[in-house]
Design an enzyme around this catalytic site. Structure first.
Site, PDB file in Angstrom:
ATOM      1  N   ASP A  75      99.100 -27.211  64.537  1.00 57.45           N
ATOM      2  CA  ASP A  75      99.978 -27.820  63.988  1.00 57.45           C
ATOM      3  C   ASP A  75     100.834 -26.898  63.320  1.00 57.45           C
ATOM      4  OD1 ASP A  75      97.962 -27.702  62.567  1.00 57.45           O
ATOM      5  OD2 ASP A  75      98.570 -29.458  61.162  1.00 57.45           O
ATOM      6  N   GLU A 137      95.751 -28.768  60.624  1.00 56.31           N
ATOM      7  CA  GLU A 137      95.613 -27.489  59.569  1.00 56.31           C
ATOM      8  C   GLU A 137      95.991 -27.374  58.223  1.00 56.31           C
ATOM      9  OE1 GLU A 137      95.140 -23.029  57.497  1.00 56.31           O
ATOM     10  OE2 GLU A 137      96.546 -24.251  58.615  1.00 56.31           O
TER      11      GLU A 137
HETATM   12 ZN   LIG Z   1      98.502 -21.073  59.654  1.00 55.62          ZN
END
Ligand SMILES: [Zn+2]
Length: 390
Positions: A75, A137
Site C-alpha cells: 500500500d 502498512e
Molecule cells: Zn513504508
C-alpha cells in the site's frame, strides 16, 4: 534486457496500481503472485475479512522451518492535495530518478525482489526464502499483524526477516514503537451552577491526562540500561483534547488523542495496565455513581510494535555480509519489523531509496538505489545458498 531495465519496467507496473491504503490492493497482489508462481514459488494469497485487501506469502525452496523472509508493504499513502508535477501513478524517469507514488516507499524494493527471483530460487536450494507482501502498512500495519498471526502457529515458521523499507541501503536494527489512541469520555450534562449533579467529561479527561503524565515520569525511571534511542526512554504525548459547549454547562463529552512510543514492549503493557486500572478502579466508578450511562471508551488508532535492537540478530549479521556494512543504526520511523520480532523472528531493515522522499509529492527513487538493492539480492544468492546450516 538488463536487470535494471527489467526493474524499471516492473516498478512502472507496480506504481500503476493505485494501491492507496483506502483502496483494494488485489490487482497488485495478483501481478506479484503471477511473477512468483512463474519463478516456481509456492504462493498463498490471504484475503482480509472485507475481501478487498490481501497479503501475499510465498516460498522458494524446501518446505521446512527457518529461512529468510523478504518483506514489504504494497500500500501507499494518498496523493490528494499534494502538488505533483506529473500523474503520481504513471512512472516518469528524469535524471537517473524514477518518480511515482510508492517508488521509494516501497515498491522499488518489491520490484528488485521480483527481478531477482531466478537467483533467489537457486539460493533457496537448502533453506527457504520467503516473500511477505502486505496490505495496510501505512494505516497501522494491519496486514502484517494478520500475517504474523498465521505464521506464529506454523511449524514451518521462518527465522529471519529483511524489511526493505527505504534506508538508503543502510542497515537498521531498531526503532521505537508507535501507538496512538483516541479516548472518548461520556459524562452527563447539567447546569454549571450544580457541578455535583452532572458528570463533567472534560474534568475526567483532565484527570486521565494527569495519570498519563505521572506514567510519563515513571517511564523515564524505567529507561532500559544502554538504550541507544533518542530520547532513550519510552515517551508519551498528549496530542489533543476537545470537549464541552459553554462556560456554564457541565461538559457532557470530551475526546482525548494521545500517543506513546515504546522502546520495549513491556512499557506498552505497563502503561496500558496502569491506565486501565485507573479507569476501572477510580474514574468509572465515580462517574457512574452520578450517571449510569457515563463511559470511557478507547479506540486504538494504531499500535506499531517497536523493533528492539538485540545483541544477537542473525538477520542483521546476514545483511552485514550482503552489504559490507559493519554497523547498524536506529531510525525514528516505524515499520513492520517489530511484528516479526514479536513472534520470535530476528529482523532487520535495509532497503533502497530515502525515507525523506516517502509520503511526499514527486516521490522518487534513484536508479542507483535499485542497483544497490539488486546487488544485495545477488549477494544473498551467493552466500545464502552456499550454507547448509541454519
Ligand atoms: Zn513504508
Amino acid at each position: 534486457m538488463s536487470d535494471l531495465a527489467q526493474c524499471r519496467d516492473v516498478l512502472g507496473d507496480l506504481i500503476a496500481f493505485p494501491t492507496i491504503s483506502a483502496y483494494s490492493n488485489l490487482s497488485a497482489i495478483a501481478y506479484i503472485a503471477e511473477r512468483l508462481e512463474t519463478a516456481g514459488a509456492r504462493v498463498e494469497v490471504m484475503t482480509d475479512p472485507g475481501g478487498q485487501k490481501a497479503n501475499l506469502f510465498a516460498t522458494l525452496g524446501p518446505e521446512r522451518a527457518g529461512g529468510l523472509v523478504l518483506s514489504g508493504h504494497t500500500d501507499v499513502v494518498p496523493v490528494a492535495d499534494q502538488p505533483w508535477s506529473s500523474d503520481p501513478f504513471t512512472m516518469v524517469e528524469r535524471d537517473g530518478r524514477l518518480y511515482g507514488r510508492g517508488s521509494c516507499d516501497m515498491k522499488g524494493f518489491i520490484a528488485t525482489c521480483l527481478v531477482k527471483l531466478d537467483g533467489l530460487k537457486a539460493a533457496a536450494r537448502h533453506r527457504p526464502i520467503h516473500f511477505a507482501f502486505t496490505h495496510d502498512e501505512e494505516v497501522g500495519c494491519l496486514g502484517a499483524r494478520a500475517l504474523v498471526e498465521v505464521l506464529r502457529d506454523r511449524a514451518c515458521r521462518p527465522a529471519m526477516a529483511l524489511i526493505g523499507e527505504p534506508t538508503q541501503m543502510q542497515v537498521i536494527e531498531g526503532h521505537k514503537g508507535c501507538c496512538e489512541y483516541t479516548v472518548t469520555f461520556t459524562g452527563a450534562e447539567g447546569h454549571g451552577s450544580a457541578p455535583e449533579k452532572g458528570v463533567n467529561a472534560v474534568e475526567y479527561a483532565a484527570r486521565y491526562i494527569g495519570r498519563l503524565l505521572e506514567l510519563r515520569q515513571a517511564l523515564i525511571a524505567r529507561c532500559p540500561a544502554g538504550s541507544r534511542f533518542d530520547p532513550p526512554y519510552t515517551t508519551l504525548n498528549i496530542g489533543g483534547l476537545t470537549g464541552g459547549h459553554a462556560h456554564n454547562v457541565i461538559a457532557g463529552k470530551a475526546v482525548l488523542e494521545w500517543e506513546m512510543r515504546p522502546v520495549v514492549a513491556e512499557d506498552l503493557a505497563f502503561v496500558k495496565d496502569e491506565i486501565a486500572a485507573y479507569v476501572g478502579d477510580v474514574l468509572l466508578p465515580e462517574m457512574r455513581q452520578v450517571a449510569a450511562q457515563a463511559d470511557i471508551s478507547t479506540e486504538v488508532i494504531g499500535e506499531v510494535a517497536g523493533l528492539e535492537p538485540m545483541a544477537e540478530n542473525a538477520a542483521r549479521d546476514l545483511v552485514f555480509r550482503l552489504t559490507g556494512a559493519n554497523r547498524a543504526d536506529l531510525v525514528p520511523f516505524g515499520t513492520e519489523a517489530g511484528l516479526f520480532q514479536g513472534i520470535g523472528m530476528q529482523a532487520v531493515i535495509c532497503g533502497p531509496g530515502s525515507i525523506e522522499m516517502a509520503h511526499k509529492p514527486d516521490e522518487y527513487i534513484e536508479l542507483d538505489q535499485l542497483r544497490q538493492s539488486m546487488a544485495m539480492l545477488d549477494r544473498l544468492g551467493e552466500i545464502y545458498g552456499a550454507r547448509n546450516a541454519e
